[in-house]
Design a protein around this motif. Structure first.
Motif, PDB file in Angstrom:
ATOM      1  N   ILE A  97       0.837  -1.205   0.000  1.00 50.75           N
ATOM      2  CA  ILE A  97       0.000   0.000   0.000  1.00 50.75           C
ATOM      3  C   ILE A  97       0.870   1.252   0.000  1.00 50.75           C
ATOM      4  CG2 ILE A  97      -1.701   1.308   1.335  1.00 50.75           C
ATOM      5  CD1 ILE A  97      -2.917  -1.321   2.214  1.00 50.75           C
ATOM      6  N   LYS A  98       1.966   1.228   0.752  1.00 46.99           N
ATOM      7  CA  LYS A  98       2.830   2.411   0.797  1.00 46.99           C
ATOM      8  C   LYS A  98       3.482   2.670  -0.557  1.00 46.99           C
ATOM      9  CE  LYS A  98       3.858   2.867   5.691  1.00 46.99           C
ATOM     10  NZ  LYS A  98       4.892   2.748   6.758  1.00 46.99           N
ATOM     11  N   LEU A  99       3.892   1.619  -1.238  1.00 50.27           N
ATOM     12  CA  LEU A  99       4.460   1.810  -2.569  1.00 50.27           C
ATOM     13  C   LEU A  99       3.408   2.393  -3.514  1.00 50.27           C
ATOM     14  CD1 LEU A  99       6.610   1.458  -4.780  1.00 50.27           C
ATOM     15  CD2 LEU A  99       5.759  -0.880  -5.118  1.00 50.27           C
ATOM     16  N   THR A 142       2.878   6.047  -2.854  1.00 50.50           N
ATOM     17  CA  THR A 142       3.960   6.876  -3.399  1.00 50.50           C
ATOM     18  C   THR A 142       3.742   7.133  -4.888  1.00 50.50           C
ATOM     19  OG1 THR A 142       5.527   5.981  -1.798  1.00 50.50           O
ATOM     20  CG2 THR A 142       6.459   7.013  -3.767  1.00 50.50           C
ATOM     21  N   LEU A 143       3.385   6.074  -5.609  1.00 49.03           N
ATOM     22  CA  LEU A 143       3.172   6.212  -7.054  1.00 49.03           C
ATOM     23  C   LEU A 143       1.944   7.061  -7.360  1.00 49.03           C
ATOM     24  CD1 LEU A 143       3.996   2.539  -8.050  1.00 49.03           C
ATOM     25  CD2 LEU A 143       5.455   4.540  -8.362  1.00 49.03           C
ATOM     26  N   GLU A 144       0.916   6.931  -6.551  1.00 45.42           N
ATOM     27  CA  GLU A 144      -0.294   7.727  -6.779  1.00 45.42           C
ATOM     28  C   GLU A 144      -0.068   9.190  -6.404  1.00 45.42           C
ATOM     29  OE1 GLU A 144      -2.633   6.770  -8.501  1.00 45.42           O
ATOM     30  OE2 GLU A 144      -2.870   4.599  -8.308  1.00 45.42           O
ATOM     31  N   TYR A 145       0.700   9.440  -5.331  1.00 51.16           N
ATOM     32  CA  TYR A 145       1.096  10.823  -5.022  1.00 51.16           C
ATOM     33  C   TYR A 145       1.799  11.439  -6.232  1.00 51.16           C
ATOM     34  CZ  TYR A 145       0.537  10.949   0.180  1.00 51.16           C
ATOM     35  OH  TYR A 145       0.077  10.996   1.463  1.00 51.16           O
ATOM     36  N   VAL A 162      -5.280   8.108  -4.433  1.00 53.54           N
ATOM     37  CA  VAL A 162      -4.578   8.577  -3.232  1.00 53.54           C
ATOM     38  C   VAL A 162      -5.503   8.487  -2.024  1.00 53.54           C
ATOM     39  CG1 VAL A 162      -3.642  10.632  -2.080  1.00 53.54           C
ATOM     40  CG2 VAL A 162      -2.941  10.087  -4.430  1.00 53.54           C
ATOM     41  N   ALA A 163      -6.728   8.973  -2.192  1.00 57.52           N
ATOM     42  CA  ALA A 163      -7.673   8.992  -1.069  1.00 57.52           C
ATOM     43  C   ALA A 163      -7.976   7.578  -0.574  1.00 57.52           C
ATOM     44  CB  ALA A 163      -8.962   9.698  -1.496  1.00 57.52           C
ATOM     45  N   ALA A 219      10.254   0.028  -9.330  1.00 49.42           N
ATOM     46  CA  ALA A 219       9.197   1.039  -9.290  1.00 49.42           C
ATOM     47  C   ALA A 219       9.606   2.205  -8.400  1.00 49.42           C
ATOM     48  CB  ALA A 219       7.895   0.417  -8.801  1.00 49.42           C
ATOM     49  N   THR A 220      10.218   1.883  -7.271  1.00 46.45           N
ATOM     50  CA  THR A 220      10.666   2.927  -6.352  1.00 46.45           C
ATOM     51  C   THR A 220      11.771   3.762  -6.989  1.00 46.45           C
ATOM     52  OG1 THR A 220      10.130   1.501  -4.484  1.00 46.45           O
ATOM     53  CG2 THR A 220      11.624   3.352  -4.054  1.00 46.45           C
ATOM     54  N   GLU A 221      12.660   3.105  -7.675  1.00 45.32           N
ATOM     55  CA  GLU A 221      13.757   3.807  -8.338  1.00 45.32           C
ATOM     56  C   GLU A 221      13.211   4.805  -9.364  1.00 45.32           C
ATOM     57  OE1 GLU A 221      17.826   2.501 -10.698  1.00 45.32           O
ATOM     58  OE2 GLU A 221      16.647   0.978  -9.629  1.00 45.32           O
ATOM     59  N   LEU A 222      12.195   4.382 -10.079  1.00 43.85           N
ATOM     60  CA  LEU A 222      11.579   5.284 -11.067  1.00 43.85           C
ATOM     61  C   LEU A 222      10.913   6.464 -10.376  1.00 43.85           C
ATOM     62  CD1 LEU A 222      10.133   2.604 -13.488  1.00 43.85           C
ATOM     63  CD2 LEU A 222      11.877   4.304 -14.054  1.00 43.85           C
ATOM     64  N   ALA A 223      10.210   6.192  -9.287  1.00 39.97           N
ATOM     65  CA  ALA A 223       9.551   7.291  -8.566  1.00 39.97           C
ATOM     66  C   ALA A 223      10.587   8.295  -8.060  1.00 39.97           C
ATOM     67  CB  ALA A 223       8.730   6.736  -7.398  1.00 39.97           C
TER      68      ALA A 223
END
Lengths: 246, 298
Positions: free
Chosen positions: B66-68, B71-74, B113-114, B289-293
């Protein structure tokens, strides 16, 4: 790595006659699975349509998705075989792509099912889908029909993931991974054909929930809902009530 | 809520049967599942995975997932929000129709996000704050920009949008396997994932209408929007895969026995495999995915 788990599952299900077609027409009677046991005593009659009952397990779910991909592939093949006169070169190229993708999806699922595919022994008597309810003579009509079918497909994929059974051998993960790889491509198809019918309708409120706590989530339909929607295209009676619902 | 009431509500839960139909379901699932490791099934799973590299993710929890996703939705939400807030937003998108489409996408990203924030809140977890974003990729001026004209050139904006949407589809796809213990979350993620795929398809259609060589589905024939070997290119690395697995694992024999070459005229081997690549979207792992963000976070 061994495929013994898969094989075991397959044998078990064949013994249980996991999917039956009580058939009538020459085509549908050929759908009766090899491996249906001696308890399969339905007597074919020539006047009633066959029945396709999906079993309460992953193979039932895969057969359900397989049927949907067959339907989509047949639809696009029909269009590609006789393009509407006002189709542009770009339309033609897109529909050939769509046809090819759906054929690839269909054959992937058929391979995954192997002898458990509901039509594994149908030979040349595979289902012949009935598209007479669709007007397909103009570009707009063809795209509108594609929109209907693609939206149903997306809703079906969105609903099927959670229904896959959790198995200790992990095979459900392979199925899940495979199906979601197809699901997003179907959503891309749906957005594309929607945009061609009506500009920027790719994610309108009829396909993406607009309000409430689930706002922003794509459309979802159960197998029972989906089979009711596609019944008019399918020459046999579909029974999805045996499929998992949770 | 007093503690005993809380306990009785927990005891009353049956998350495996929940579906994303109401707010109660959200609360039930969030309360019971966040800490659960998706590893209960995994020792056997390892043997079924086609690539051993995925084993490194075995300790992924629902909370991590969910946290990942948040982050992507933010990231996506902020990207479209900033664009729609441009002083020249009325003209930047080229047409009212384009602007409306971007607004539609922005609305969905805000809704995602919501949803994720509420899942965390109702589970009693801390909702991570929205990071600082720099969509030029300059880390707020700390390094040369990757996309210096992202908010002044519509084509650049759409390239970044395509990158984010395509990567978003892949990132969600890479996480669904960690949600198999929870029907509610699994369905919610799959449905979010297909919304993102609709966005990606539309952004690609917009780009094609502006002359870019790109299909609405990811294709080897797309003109590249990233440079091989660079960090942004990881959004597309592996997307052209032509090998798929069914349980066993058994590779699907696209090149040999399957009757998939149905065109008239028949396709060349290369053209046929390009269709196979188009027909499947591929997952991205959480690390990538995190690296891209992080390209856009400072």
């Amino acid at each position: 790595m061994s495929d013994s788990a898969f094989s075991f599952l397959g044998r078990t299900l064949r013994r249980r006659s996991f999917l039956r077609v009580a058939g009538a027409t020459a085509a549908s009677s050929a759908l009766v699975l090899a491996g249906c046991g001696s308890d399969d005593t339905e007597t074919p009659t020539p006047t009633t349509p066959g029945t396709l009952t999906f079993s309460n397990d992953n193979l039932g779910l895969l057969n359900y998705v397989y049927l949907l991909e067959q339907l989509e592939a047949a639809f696009y093949q029909k269009v590609v075989s006789s393009f509407p006169l006002d189709f542009t070169a770009a339309d033609r190229a897109a529909f050939i792509d769509l046809r090819d993708h759906e054929v690839i999806h269909r054959e992937t699922l058929k391979f995954a099912l192997g002898s458990n595919a509901y039509d594994a022994n149908a030979g040349t008597n595979a289902l012949v889908f009935n598209f007479t309810s669709l007007a397909l003579t103009s570009r707009n009509e063809v795209y509108a029909a594609a929109r209907t079918l693609e939206d149903v497909g997306v809703a079906a994929y969105n609903g099927v993931a959670k229904l896959l059974q959790v198995a200790p051998d992990g095979s459900h993960l392979t199925y899940l991974k495979l199906l979601v790889k197809l699901a997003s491509v179907e959503a891309r198809h749906a957005a594309f054909v929607r945009d061609q019918v009506q500009a920027s309708s790719f994610a309108d409120a009829d396909v993406v929930t607009a309000t409430g706590v689930l706002a922003g989530l794509d459309i979802v339909k159960t197998p029972v809902e989906v089979t009711a929607l596609i019944a008019k295209y399918v020459p046999v009676t579909l029974v999805a009530t045996s499929l998992p619902t949770i | 809520m007093d503690f005993l009431t809380f306990l009785s509500r927990i005891a009353d839960l049956s998350p495996a049967t929940t579906t994303p139909t109401d707010d109660i379901s959200v609360r039930r699932v969030a309360l019971t599942r966040l800490g659960k490791v998706g590893a209960a099934l995994l020792p056997a799973v390892v043997t079924a995975l086609p690539t051993p590299a995925e084993a490194k993710l075995l300790n992924t929890t629902v909370l991590d997932v969910i946290k990942l996703a948040l982050t992507l939705e933010y990231l996506e939400s902020e990207f479209y929000t900033q664009a729609l807030a441009l002083p020249n937003a009325a003209t930047f998108f080229g047409s009212t129709e384009n602007r409306t489409a971007i607004q539609t996408i922005a609305t969905h990203e805000n809704q995602h996000v919501a949803l994720l924030q509420r899942l965390l809140t109702e589970a009693g977890a801390v909702v991570p704050a929205k990071p600082n974003f720099d969509f030029t990729g300059s880390k707020n001026g700390a390094q040369p920009a990757l996309y210096p004209d992202v908010f002044t050139n519509l084509d650049t904006f759409l390239r970044v949008a395509q990158l984010l949407e395509d990567a978003g589809v892949r990132a969600y796809k890479g996480q669904v396997e960690f949600l198999v213990s929870d029907n509610y979350l699994l369905e919610a993620f799959v449905r979010t994932h297909s919304t993102e795929a609709r966005h990606a398809s539309h952004i690609r259609t917009m780009r094609r209408q502006r002359g870019a060589v790109v299909k609405s589905w990811v294709s080897p024939s797309d003109a590249a929007i990233t440079t091989a070997g660079t960090a942004p290119d990881k959004a597309y690395a592996g997307e052209a895969a032509v090998v798929q697995y069914t349980p066993g694992p058994r590779a699907v024999p696209f090149e040999t026995t399957l009757p998939i070459n149905v065109g008239d005229p028949l396709l060349s081997r290369e053209a046929l495999l390009a269709k196979v690549a188009e027909a499947f979207d591929e997952p991205l792992d959480a690390t990538t995915a995190t690296e891209l963000a992080l390209l856009f976070i400072y």
